[in-house]
Scaffold this motif. Structure first.
Motif, PDB file in Angstrom:
ATOM      1  N   ARG A 155     -24.569   9.058 -68.702  1.00  0.00           N
ATOM      2  CA  ARG A 155     -23.603   9.978 -68.118  1.00  0.00           C
ATOM      3  C   ARG A 155     -24.066  10.301 -66.707  1.00  0.00           C
ATOM      4  NH1 ARG A 155     -25.722  15.019 -67.617  1.00  0.00           N
ATOM      5  NH2 ARG A 155     -27.522  15.580 -68.920  1.00  0.00           N
ATOM      6  N   ILE A 156     -23.194  10.947 -65.941  1.00  0.00           N
ATOM      7  CA  ILE A 156     -23.558  11.408 -64.607  1.00  0.00           C
ATOM      8  C   ILE A 156     -23.947  12.891 -64.683  1.00  0.00           C
ATOM      9  CG2 ILE A 156     -22.230   9.700 -63.333  1.00  0.00           C
ATOM     10  CD1 ILE A 156     -19.933  11.657 -63.155  1.00  0.00           C
ATOM     11  N   PRO A 157     -24.620  13.422 -63.674  1.00  0.00           N
ATOM     12  CA  PRO A 157     -25.037  14.825 -63.732  1.00  0.00           C
ATOM     13  C   PRO A 157     -23.831  15.757 -63.714  1.00  0.00           C
ATOM     14  CG  PRO A 157     -25.392  13.956 -61.535  1.00  0.00           C
ATOM     15  CD  PRO A 157     -25.047  12.785 -62.408  1.00  0.00           C
ATOM     16  N   THR A 158     -24.035  16.955 -64.240  1.00  0.00           N
ATOM     17  CA  THR A 158     -22.965  17.957 -64.261  1.00  0.00           C
ATOM     18  C   THR A 158     -23.090  18.891 -63.064  1.00  0.00           C
ATOM     19  OG1 THR A 158     -24.224  19.568 -65.539  1.00  0.00           O
ATOM     20  CG2 THR A 158     -23.006  17.888 -66.781  1.00  0.00           C
ATOM     21  N   ARG A 159     -22.020  19.623 -62.824  1.00  0.00           N
ATOM     22  CA  ARG A 159     -22.032  20.632 -61.765  1.00  0.00           C
ATOM     23  C   ARG A 159     -23.131  21.664 -62.022  1.00  0.00           C
ATOM     24  NH1 ARG A 159     -16.947  24.851 -60.864  1.00  0.00           N
ATOM     25  NH2 ARG A 159     -18.117  26.488 -59.749  1.00  0.00           N
ATOM     26  N   ALA A 160     -23.282  22.093 -63.270  1.00  0.00           N
ATOM     27  CA  ALA A 160     -24.280  23.106 -63.608  1.00  0.00           C
ATOM     28  C   ALA A 160     -25.697  22.587 -63.362  1.00  0.00           C
ATOM     29  CB  ALA A 160     -24.118  23.541 -65.063  1.00  0.00           C
ATOM     30  N   GLU A 161     -25.930  21.328 -63.674  1.00  0.00           N
ATOM     31  CA  GLU A 161     -27.266  20.759 -63.445  1.00  0.00           C
ATOM     32  C   GLU A 161     -27.583  20.682 -61.953  1.00  0.00           C
ATOM     33  OE1 GLU A 161     -27.909  17.786 -67.277  1.00  0.00           O
ATOM     34  OE2 GLU A 161     -26.614  17.131 -65.628  1.00  0.00           O
ATOM     35  N   LEU A 162     -26.596  20.334 -61.145  1.00  0.00           N
ATOM     36  CA  LEU A 162     -26.808  20.306 -59.697  1.00  0.00           C
ATOM     37  C   LEU A 162     -27.030  21.719 -59.160  1.00  0.00           C
ATOM     38  CD1 LEU A 162     -24.168  17.651 -58.525  1.00  0.00           C
ATOM     39  CD2 LEU A 162     -26.590  17.313 -59.041  1.00  0.00           C
ATOM     40  N   ILE A 192     -12.688  24.099 -52.216  1.00  0.00           N
ATOM     41  CA  ILE A 192     -12.062  23.762 -53.498  1.00  0.00           C
ATOM     42  C   ILE A 192     -12.159  24.969 -54.430  1.00  0.00           C
ATOM     43  CG2 ILE A 192     -12.228  22.275 -55.527  1.00  0.00           C
ATOM     44  CD1 ILE A 192     -13.233  20.069 -53.648  1.00  0.00           C
ATOM     45  N   GLN A 193     -11.013  25.413 -54.945  1.00  0.00           N
ATOM     46  CA  GLN A 193     -10.941  26.623 -55.746  1.00  0.00           C
ATOM     47  C   GLN A 193     -10.319  26.340 -57.102  1.00  0.00           C
ATOM     48  OE1 GLN A 193      -8.620  29.272 -53.324  1.00  0.00           O
ATOM     49  NE2 GLN A 193     -10.111  29.319 -51.656  1.00  0.00           N
ATOM     50  N   ARG A 194     -10.353  27.332 -57.931  1.00  0.00           N
ATOM     51  CA  ARG A 194      -9.776  27.256 -59.280  1.00  0.00           C
ATOM     52  C   ARG A 194      -8.308  26.820 -59.210  1.00  0.00           C
ATOM     53  NH1 ARG A 194     -10.440  29.968 -64.367  1.00  0.00           N
ATOM     54  NH2 ARG A 194      -8.420  30.370 -65.376  1.00  0.00           N
ATOM     55  N   GLY A 195      -7.944  25.885 -60.073  1.00  0.00           N
ATOM     56  CA  GLY A 195      -6.564  25.429 -60.161  1.00  0.00           C
ATOM     57  C   GLY A 195      -6.172  24.367 -59.148  1.00  0.00           C
ATOM     58  N   MET A 196      -7.033  24.058 -58.191  1.00  0.00           N
ATOM     59  CA  MET A 196      -6.706  23.074 -57.154  1.00  0.00           C
ATOM     60  C   MET A 196      -6.976  21.663 -57.691  1.00  0.00           C
ATOM     61  SD  MET A 196      -8.278  22.820 -53.273  1.00  0.00           S
ATOM     62  CE  MET A 196      -7.705  24.460 -52.842  1.00  0.00           C
ATOM     63  N   ARG A 197      -5.931  20.851 -57.732  1.00  0.00           N
ATOM     64  CA  ARG A 197      -6.069  19.500 -58.278  1.00  0.00           C
ATOM     65  C   ARG A 197      -6.196  18.415 -57.209  1.00  0.00           C
ATOM     66  NH1 ARG A 197      -5.356  19.023 -63.623  1.00  0.00           N
ATOM     67  NH2 ARG A 197      -4.436  20.801 -64.746  1.00  0.00           N
ATOM     68  N   GLU A 198      -5.781  18.722 -55.985  1.00  0.00           N
ATOM     69  CA  GLU A 198      -5.814  17.690 -54.946  1.00  0.00           C
ATOM     70  C   GLU A 198      -6.061  18.348 -53.595  1.00  0.00           C
ATOM     71  OE1 GLU A 198      -2.974  14.104 -53.156  1.00  0.00           O
ATOM     72  OE2 GLU A 198      -2.536  14.993 -55.118  1.00  0.00           O
ATOM     73  N   LEU A 199      -6.804  17.662 -52.740  1.00  0.00           N
ATOM     74  CA  LEU A 199      -7.057  18.133 -51.389  1.00  0.00           C
ATOM     75  C   LEU A 199      -7.169  16.919 -50.474  1.00  0.00           C
ATOM     76  CD1 LEU A 199      -7.712  20.458 -49.412  1.00  0.00           C
ATOM     77  CD2 LEU A 199     -10.127  20.187 -50.056  1.00  0.00           C
ATOM     78  N   LYS A 200      -6.185  16.747 -49.581  1.00  0.00           N
ATOM     79  CA  LYS A 200      -6.165  15.627 -48.632  1.00  0.00           C
ATOM     80  C   LYS A 200      -6.347  14.280 -49.323  1.00  0.00           C
ATOM     81  CE  LYS A 200      -7.901  18.279 -44.672  1.00  0.00           C
ATOM     82  NZ  LYS A 200      -8.963  18.365 -43.639  1.00  0.00           N
ATOM     83  N   GLY A 201      -5.711  14.129 -50.460  1.00  0.00           N
ATOM     84  CA  GLY A 201      -5.778  12.859 -51.184  1.00  0.00           C
ATOM     85  C   GLY A 201      -6.932  12.756 -52.152  1.00  0.00           C
ATOM     86  N   ALA A 202      -7.847  13.735 -52.168  1.00  0.00           N
ATOM     87  CA  ALA A 202      -8.954  13.735 -53.122  1.00  0.00           C
ATOM     88  C   ALA A 202      -8.491  14.343 -54.437  1.00  0.00           C
ATOM     89  CB  ALA A 202     -10.126  14.530 -52.561  1.00  0.00           C
ATOM     90  N   TYR A 203      -8.844  13.710 -55.558  1.00  0.00           N
ATOM     91  CA  TYR A 203      -8.450  14.188 -56.876  1.00  0.00           C
ATOM     92  C   TYR A 203      -9.580  15.037 -57.459  1.00  0.00           C
ATOM     93  CZ  TYR A 203      -5.007  10.496 -56.294  1.00  0.00           C
ATOM     94  OH  TYR A 203      -4.003   9.698 -55.809  1.00  0.00           O
ATOM     95  N   ASP A 207     -11.405  21.695 -65.684  1.00  0.00           N
ATOM     96  CA  ASP A 207     -11.611  21.842 -67.122  1.00  0.00           C
ATOM     97  C   ASP A 207     -10.396  22.532 -67.749  1.00  0.00           C
ATOM     98  OD1 ASP A 207     -11.815  24.589 -66.613  1.00  0.00           O
ATOM     99  OD2 ASP A 207     -13.995  24.643 -66.823  1.00  0.00           O
ATOM    100  N   GLY A 208     -10.494  22.873 -69.040  1.00  0.00           N
ATOM    101  CA  GLY A 208      -9.359  23.457 -69.735  1.00  0.00           C
ATOM    102  C   GLY A 208      -8.922  24.811 -69.206  1.00  0.00           C
ATOM    103  N   ASP A 209      -9.819  25.479 -68.486  1.00  0.00           N
ATOM    104  CA  ASP A 209      -9.499  26.786 -67.906  1.00  0.00           C
ATOM    105  C   ASP A 209      -9.087  26.699 -66.441  1.00  0.00           C
ATOM    106  OD1 ASP A 209     -10.137  28.123 -70.293  1.00  0.00           O
ATOM    107  OD2 ASP A 209     -12.275  28.089 -69.784  1.00  0.00           O
ATOM    108  N   GLY A 210      -8.967  25.453 -65.918  1.00  0.00           N
ATOM    109  CA  GLY A 210      -8.560  25.282 -64.525  1.00  0.00           C
ATOM    110  C   GLY A 210      -9.700  25.369 -63.537  1.00  0.00           C
TER     111      GLY A 210
END
Length: 579
Positions: A155-162, A192-203, A207-210
Motif C-alpha cells: 500500500r502507499i502511505p496514508t495522510r495520517a502517517e505523513l 484543498i478543503q472538506r468536500g472539494m473533489r477537483e482543483l484545476k483538473g486535479a482529482y 472519505d465517507g465524511d467528505g
C-alpha cells in the motif's frame, strides 16, 4: 610589348581564376572529420554496414570503406580511429520530461523502491528530512510507479502517517507521476478543503465524511514545484540535461515541457547551442484547458535552427496511468476495487483540441494508457482527417501521435486503425522489465498478456518510436540498452513475459533511432547514418549483433558524437547520472 604584357596578364588571370575555382571545388569535398576503422551499423533501409564516415559542417557527407572515405580527407581533416568498435546512430529519446527529471534527482527525497522497500522505511526518511527542513518548506518525495504493489506493506502511505512523520512541513509523496499522497499541512497550503473533489483538473479523493484522504490524482496543475526558477532552467537545459543524456548515448530528446518554461527555452534557442538537440512539446494541465486561446505565441523565433531547437507539438493526457489503476479502460480493473480509471476530458473536448492543434501545424501528443483512452485518441484523429478544415497542413496524419500506445493493452482494432490513419506511436520497451508484475495485478494474468505487444505492432506495419519517459521517478529506464534487452529477451520483473512478442535486435535498435526520429517528424535528418543526415552517432563497447541477447544489458556507451563532434567519452571524468 604592352599588348604582349596585357595578353600575358589576361592569361595569368584566367589561370588564377581556374586555379581558385579548382581549389574551391576541392575544398567543397574535403571532410572536416573522418571516422575510420569501425563497424558502423547505418540502420538504413538495406541495413548497410560500413567502415567509415565523413562529416562536414555537422552533417554526414559520405559513408563507405576506409579507402573511399580516406580520399575525402585533406591536410586539415581530423581523423578519428574507431579501433574496430561498433557504431550506431545517436539514440533519439522520443518522450522525456528532462527538466523535471533533473530537478527530482537533484532536490527530492528518494522514496524509490530500489532504496526504500517499505512504507516504514519511507516514513523514517521523511521524519529525518523534516527534522532538517524549515517549517513550512515542502518536502517532495520521489516514489516509484505502482508503489502500492511494490512496498512490503502493499500500500502507499496514508495522510495520517505523513502527518506524524512531518507535523510542521507540507509533504507530498509521488506514487509515480500521476498520483500523490499529501499530508494535512500540504492540503492546507494547496487550498484543498472538506468536500472539494477537483482543483484545476486535479482529482481529490474524499472519505465517507467528505474529508480529503490526502490522495490526489492528475495534480499537475497544482504541483508545488511546477514553476522552476529561470536560472535553474538555464543550468538544466544548457549543462545538466545534455551531460546526462549524452553520457547515455542520446543525441536528441523530445522534451515535454510545462508552458511556463517556454520563455526560457525560446531564449536559449537563440543562444549558443549545447550538445543535445531539443524537439519540444508544450503542456499545461492534463486536459489542455489551460492552454492559450491562440497557439501562435508558442512558436519559436524565426531564424532558430530547427536542427537544435524545434517546437513540434502539444501534450495532453486523455487518461491517467494503468500502473496506479487510472488508465481509462472498458473492462473494470481486477480485484475488489475494480474501477474504470480516469478520463481528463470528454471526446468532444479532445476532438476540438485535436482540430485546433492540427490547424496550427503542430503535433498532438495524446497520452493514452487504457484501451478506452486509446480508442478516443484514434476517433479524434479520424475525425480531424475527415474534416481537416481551412488552414490544415497537408501532412495532417503525420501530426497525430499516441504516447504509450498499446503499452498495457490494445483494443480489438487499435492496430488496424492506427495503421490506416497513419497515426504515429511512442512506447517504452523497458517498462516490460519494471511494470509487468503490476500490470498482471491490475489487469489479471490473462488480460495482461495483451500488454507490451511490440511484435504485433511491427507486424501490423507500425514503426513504434521509443522514449525513456524519464521524470526522475523510475531511473532504471534511462539506460537505452535496458530497452533493447527487454524488447529482445522479454525478460521482466516476473520472468520471461509473452516471449512470442519479442523483436529482433535490429528492430529494437530502429525503435531507439530511426523509428523514434520518424515518430517526431524528423526521420529525414535523424535516426540513421546516411549522407545528408546529421552526424549524430554513438560508439558502444561491443558488437551488439554478435553478442548473446542476454549480454545486451551490459553494453556501455564509449563515445557520443553530435554533429561530428565527440561530446562524451567514457574515459572522461564521470558525469552526473541517475545510474
Amino acid at each position: 610589348m604592352t599588348r604582349s604584357l596585357t595578353s600575358r596578364l589576361q592569361f595569368s588571370a584566367v589561370l588564377l581564376v581556374c586555379a581558385l575555382s579548382t581549389a574551391r571545388a576541392e575544398a567543397a569535398v574535403v571532410a572536416e572529420t573522418v571516422f575510420l576503422h569501425g563497424k558502423i551499423l547505418t540502420l538504413d533501409a538495406a541495413g548497410t554496414v560500413v567502415e567509415a564516415v565523413a562529416v562536414k559542417d555537422g552533417w554526414i557527407m559520405a559513408t563507405g570503406s576506409d579507402t573511399a572515405i580516406r580520399k575525402l580527407a585533406g591536410a586539415r581533416t581530423e581523423v578519428v580511429d574507431l579501433q574496430g568498435r561498433t557504431v550506431l546512430p545517436g539514440f533519439v529519446d522520443g518522450h522525456a520530461h528532462p527538466s523535471f527529471a533533473v530537478r527530482m534527482i537533484e532536490r527530492y527525497l528518494d522514496g524509490r523502491i530500489a532504496t526504500t522497500p517499505s512504507v516504514a522505511v519511507l516514513l523514517r526518511k521523511i521524519a529525518t528530512r523534516a527534522a532538517e527542513t524549515p517549517a513550512g518548506e515542502w518536502i517532495l518525495v520521489a516514489g516509484s510507479s505502482s508503489s502500492q504493489t511494490r512496498f512490503a506493506e502493499r500500500r502507499i502511505p496514508t495522510r495520517a502517517e505523513l502527518d506524524a512523520a512531518a507535523p510542521a512541513s507540507p509533504v507530498m509523496f509521488l506514487n509515480g507521476s500521476h498520483e500523490s499522497v499529501v499530508n494535512s499541512t500540504g492540503l492546507d497550503v494547496l487550498g484543498i478543503q472538506r468536500g472539494m473533489r477537483e482543483l484545476k483538473g486535479a482529482y481529490i479523493e474524499l472519505d465517507g465524511d467528505g474529508e480529503p484522504t490526502g490522495v490526489i490524482r492528475e495534480g499537475l496543475a497544482i504541483f508545488p514545484d511546477l514553476r522552476v526558477p529561470d536560472d535553474d532552467l538555464r543550468r538544466y537545459y544548457t549543462r545538466l540535461i545534455p551531460q546526462m543524456w549524452n553520457a547515455h548515448g542520446y543525441t536528441s530528446v523530445y522534451a515535454l515541457v510545462p508552458l511556463n518554461q517556454l520563455g526560457v527555452l525560446k531564449e536559449l534557442a537563440q543562444a549558443e547551442h549545447s550538445t543535445l538537440r531539443y524537439t519540444l512539446a508544450v503542456h499545461a494541465d492534463p486536459a489542455g484547458r489551460l492552454l492559450p486561446a491562440t497557439l501562435d505565441g508558442l512558436l519559436l523565433a524565426p531564424g532558430v535552427d530547427p536542427a537544435w531547437y524545434r517546437l513540434a507539438g502539444l501534450k495532453v493526457w486523455i487518461d491517467s496511468d494503468v500502473p496506479m489503476r487510472g488508465g481509462a479502460v472498458t473492462v473494470p480493473y481486477a480485484g475488489e476495487a475494480g474501477g474504470y480509471g480516469l478520463l481528463n476530458l470528454t471526446q468532444e473536448e479532445l476532438d476540438a483540441l485535436a482540430l485546433r492543434t492540427h490547424r496550427a501545424g503542430l503535433a498532438l501528443l495524446a497520452h493514452a494508457t487504457g484501451d478506452r483512452a486509446t480508442a478516443m485518441a484514434l476517433t479524434a484523429f479520424e475525425r480531424v482527417q475527415a474534416q481537416p478544415g481551412p488552414g490544415a497542413p497537408a501532412h495532417g496524419a503525420a501530426l497525430q501521435r499516441i504516447e504509450h500506445f498499446g503499452e498495457f493493452m490494445l483494443g480489438a482494432d487499435d492496430l488496424a486503425r492506427a495503421k490506416r490513419l497513419g497515426v504515429l506511436v511512442n512506447v517504452q520497451p523497458g517498462w516490460l522489465y519494471t511494470l509487468a508484475n503490476s500490470t498482471i495485478e491490475n489487469l489479471g494474468a490473462e488480460r495482461a498478456r495483451g500488454a507490451f505487444q511490440f511484435r504485433s505492432m511491427i507486424d501490423a506495419g507500425l514503426e513504434p518510436g521509443f522514449g525513456t519517459d524519464l521524470t526522475g521517478i523510475v531511473l532504471e529506464t534511462f539506460d537505452p540498452f535496458l530497452h533493447v534487452w527487454a524488447a529482445v529477451t522479454r525478460v521482466s520483473d516476473v520472468g520471461v513475459f509473452v516471449p512470442e512478442q519479442a523483436v529482433s535486435v535490429t528492430e529494437a535498435l530502429r525503435m531507439l533511432t530511426l523509428w523514434s526520429a520518424r515518430a517526431q517528424g524528423e526521420g529525414s535528418i535523424k535516426g540513421s547514418i546516411e549522407p545528408g543526415k546529421l552526424a549524430d552517432m554513438v560508439v558502444i563497447s561491443d558488437d551488439i549483433l554478435a553478442i548473446a541477447p542476454s549480454a545486451i544489458r551490459d553494453l556501455k556507451v564509449l563515445k557520443t558524437i553530435v554533429g561530428g563532434r565527440v561530446v562524451y567519452e567514457a574515459s572522461a571524468p564521470a558525469v552526473a547520472s541517475p545510474r
